[in-house]
Design a protein around this motif. Structure first.
Motif: not given
Lengths: 300, 300
Positions: A77-81, A117-126, A154-156, B273-275
């Protein structure tokens, strides 16, 4: 990895200049030896919000190296995506088995922004993602609808929820309501150590635990009793810890965890990130009394 | 510098890769030309919480360079005291005339911890400090006692307070109560643009303004009327802006400021700034209508 059983969230002890790596390694090693089901490095208890990118990458690597094969979940986690995505990259490079993400806020966020935020992170996770619902630190109040939307990503793999009610029927109702909204493979884990036995007995799959980062055996005993269906034993083991749960409720789990770790000689004084300060003398005494009351020998 | 009159808080427009420096320079230049009394770079409106250390240092330098001698206050807040002190160093090197500090939180802080933060920072400052009381973003609720303690620190020159009541008597009572608690040289500045005329007429020395970062002439007219004692004119000029104040209350001043700046051609789309996301189509339309209603010509 499975997102069930006991997940221990260790402190990341600090010094005036950075991470106390020796102490951190030793804390992780103890958790691995105790046989916890997973380790949640860089959670709120692990001070993730106060560390810079390189310190976080380093802590993630140390945790994986010292975990002896126990799966490691790393807080990103962080304040910015943008910073979250950098932390994801670092956690994956360090060999994390999963990541944990709380929606930190400065500007209050709308539900669409939290979802985004969760959508953007999920799309960039392996690796899989644990959703971290912690209104006490993020000031985001997840609605059931938001939980449902995010859990479809899908990542959740799991959701770390706030403490459940002390009333068993209410707790069971809460867990059932949430479970009805999320896909079957997504596990539900309770946080708030004093509510954990209730949570597990109410149907939670996991306990995301602060105190398990310091007293893993005590928390494993509660977890194993609850998940094997021994209701009486789980409740009585948790009740025995009540003096400590009470101090955590009073002073906040973060400062109490630090005080307990210090009393056990696991960390040095001054291990919290300023401006957060250690408990004052009265608080330290109250925590020490609670430890003695539950039969734990302290240094002082 | 004096901490009185109109202090304009500009956006720090972002792109996918960092700060939109051309747009930022031009925004600062407009404020200098308009003759605002000071510029508050890297406030909440300036996205300080979402920028990394080097971006913040760069924005501070650009603000000072483009301010044409208008005093520049630079936001130095961060979650950790350690990062705050680094930002202080950078702001001072950039030539800031003062710094602005909000007690950002992740772990909720006690009053002693908030005081300790200001104490530690004050001890390391060579320019004056503005205390930033903004519970909407920091979740710190300053008690009067805490304000009084902090204002005794030698660096403190001004306090940026949340909106005052719309009721003139209540507003005057609030300002008088706070003033009684702080040393005479410490000024009180109101924030919350819709409450600013009330605040100035109730005895505040300054207006720390979001919209002055985009519409400095409009806000200067209100400020000059209020500080010259023309109560009717100040109230009627502020009332004329009410359609815009209403949208700021509805959608939050940060997203509305971004939309207004975009409608005036000062910033490009995607500047937040995203999010955090720009207003949706309905919100954009509502803001544009408000601007047209108050006689401001938009691009679209």
């Amino acid at each position: 990895m499975k997102f069930t059983g006991l997940s221990a969230f260790p402190l990341t002890p600090l010094t005036a200049t950075g991470i106390d790596e020796r102490a951190f390694e030793s804390i992780i090693g103890r958790l691995a030896s105790a046989g916890v089901d997973s380790i949640g490095a860089l959670g709120s208890t692990g001070s993730y919000a106060y560390l810079d990118r390189s310190e976080r990458a380093r802590a993630a690597s140390l945790a994986v190296q010292c975990a002896g094969g126990v799966p490691v979940i790393v807080g990103v986690g962080a304040l910015g995506t943008r910073e979250v995505l950098r932390n994801v990259e670092d956690a994956q490079s360090a060999g994390a088995d999963a990541v944990l993400l709380a929606p930190m806020t400065y500007q209050p966020l709308t539900e669409d922004e939290v979802f985004g935020l969760y959508e953007d992170v999920s799309a960039n996770l392996s690796v899989p993602l644990v959703v971290y619902d912690n209104p006490g630190t993020t000031r985001v109040n997840f609605s059931d609808e938001l939980h449902g939307r995010i859990a479809q990503l899908k990542a959740v793999a799991s959701i770390k929820i706030p403490p459940v009610s002390a009333n068993p029927a209410e707790a069971a109702e809460r867990v059932a309501a949430l479970r009805a909204l999320v896909p079957g493979h997504v596990t539900i884990g309770v946080s708030g150590d004093g509510a954990a036995a209730n949570g597990l007995l109410a149907g939670c799959d996991a306990w995301y635990s602060v105190m398990a980062g310091i007293l893993p055996e005590h928390c494993l005993a509660i977890t194993r009793a609850a998940t094997s269906g021994d209701v009486e034993k789980a409740r009585s083991l948790s009740m025995a810890m009540e003096p400590l749960w009470a101090q955590m409720a009073r002073y906040g789990s973060f400062r109490v965890a630090s005080a307990v770790a210090e009393d056990l000689g696991l960390v040095k004084p001054g291990n919290l990130p300023m401006p957060v300060r250690s408990l004052d003398a009265d608080g330290r005494l109250a925590v020490r009394s609670a430890l003695n009351e539950i039969g734990i020998t302290t240094l002082a």
